[in-house]
Design a protein around this motif. Sequence first.
Motif, PDB file in Angstrom:
ATOM      1  N   ALA A 159      20.155  18.603  13.339  1.00 40.88           N
ATOM      2  CA  ALA A 159      19.969  17.998  12.022  1.00 40.88           C
ATOM      3  C   ALA A 159      19.363  18.995  11.040  1.00 40.88           C
ATOM      4  O   ALA A 159      19.618  18.926   9.834  1.00 40.88           O
ATOM      5  N   LEU A 195      16.427  14.708   5.388  1.00 39.44           N
ATOM      6  CA  LEU A 195      17.620  13.947   5.737  1.00 39.44           C
ATOM      7  C   LEU A 195      17.823  12.833   4.720  1.00 39.44           C
ATOM      8  O   LEU A 195      16.872  12.343   4.105  1.00 39.44           O
ATOM      9  N   ASP A 196      19.068  12.438   4.569  1.00 34.63           N
ATOM     10  CA  ASP A 196      19.407  11.396   3.598  1.00 34.63           C
ATOM     11  C   ASP A 196      19.193  10.011   4.214  1.00 34.63           C
ATOM     12  O   ASP A 196      20.073   9.147   4.184  1.00 34.63           O
ATOM     13  N   CYS A 197      18.003   9.840   4.804  1.00 36.32           N
ATOM     14  CA  CYS A 197      17.635   8.567   5.419  1.00 36.32           C
ATOM     15  C   CYS A 197      16.143   8.630   5.736  1.00 36.32           C
ATOM     16  O   CYS A 197      15.508   9.671   5.539  1.00 36.32           O
ATOM     17  N   GLU A 199      13.426   9.533   7.825  1.00 35.34           N
ATOM     18  CA  GLU A 199      13.418  10.500   8.928  1.00 35.34           C
ATOM     19  C   GLU A 199      12.701   9.959  10.160  1.00 35.34           C
ATOM     20  O   GLU A 199      13.118  10.207  11.296  1.00 35.34           O
ATOM     21  N   PHE A 202      15.056   7.669  11.821  1.00 38.50           N
ATOM     22  CA  PHE A 202      16.106   8.490  12.435  1.00 38.50           C
ATOM     23  C   PHE A 202      15.657   8.994  13.804  1.00 38.50           C
ATOM     24  O   PHE A 202      16.382   8.862  14.794  1.00 38.50           O
ATOM     25  N   ILE A 249      22.754   9.774  11.005  1.00 39.93           N
ATOM     26  CA  ILE A 249      22.138   9.613   9.684  1.00 39.93           C
ATOM     27  C   ILE A 249      22.720   8.392   8.982  1.00 39.93           C
ATOM     28  O   ILE A 249      21.993   7.556   8.431  1.00 39.93           O
ATOM     29  N   GLU A 250      24.047   8.265   9.028  1.00 34.87           N
ATOM     30  CA  GLU A 250      24.730   7.113   8.427  1.00 34.87           C
ATOM     31  C   GLU A 250      24.256   5.808   9.079  1.00 34.87           C
ATOM     32  O   GLU A 250      24.006   4.805   8.394  1.00 34.87           O
ATOM     33  N   THR A 252      21.407   5.275  10.626  1.00 37.15           N
ATOM     34  CA  THR A 252      20.019   5.013  10.225  1.00 37.15           C
ATOM     35  C   THR A 252      19.971   4.388   8.837  1.00 37.15           C
ATOM     36  O   THR A 252      19.181   3.462   8.590  1.00 37.15           O
ATOM     37  N   GLN A 253      20.812   4.869   7.938  1.00 38.70           N
ATOM     38  CA  GLN A 253      20.892   4.277   6.598  1.00 38.70           C
ATOM     39  C   GLN A 253      21.272   2.790   6.688  1.00 38.70           C
ATOM     40  O   GLN A 253      20.701   1.937   5.994  1.00 38.70           O
TER      41      GLN A 253
END
Length: 261
Positions: A159, A195-197, A199, A202, A249-250, A252-253
């Motif tokens: 990641a 990260l885009d979530c 973390e 995640f 990541i997706e 987790t979002q």
Amino acid sequence: MSLVKAKKHLGQHFLTDKNIAGKIVQALSKTDQYNQVLEVGPGMGILSDHLLADNNLDVHLIDIDAESYDYLKNKYPQLGEKLILGDFLALNFKEKFAEQFSIIGNFPYNISSQILFKILENRNQVIQMVGMFQKEVAERCASPSGSKDYGILSVLLQAYYDIEYLFTVKPGTFNPPPKVNSGVIRLTRNNVKELDCDEKLFWRVVKAGFNQRRKTLRNALSGTIPKDKMDTHNYFDKRAEQLTVAQFIEFTQHIEQLAKA
């Protein structure tokens, strides 16, 4: 100087092949901006010799073994306070290094995971790591999704880092020789600042998923996410090893959105 005796309780296996030592040091990418490098567990200095021969590097050494420390203090008096007697796992990077730096080492196999998690925790300071681990650990770090070796360390490291498996080292090049092959890998910090979530979530999702890797994520995450919060998203019906880093990541979002619903 008398030679340092390898200590079993410290997991010491001293590399004796100077050519391999040179290859490991050559794998370290050097930049004008970040020239500090910390060698972990230098032993008798077979990597250190190559590092210190490069005048562009600002070399620091840390070893927990007092006998190695005394040996290296005599061998490299010019290092002064840059030679540290201490535990790498307890080292405060922010106090010791003002800037980003690289890490290199022939790491003790008995604390491989702790070393890698220490690097992960300090990922915004550690821009690069070149290291030798037990071959299975090295392969695990670089393994892609779908592989039997793909696991928690694979996802978390990938990641934040680009990872390359460089080469394998046979037991006969060490004293004493380990019972397993070794592998050298290079981690290079990628451009992901965050990260885009969430973390923390995640990390929890990745760890829970792989801790019960034979189960689907729907079952593996039942202790992390209430089942009445789960929906029909197809990732719930996959196993952790089937998801790429981007998919974790997706996922987790998606879990974040479920929690808010």
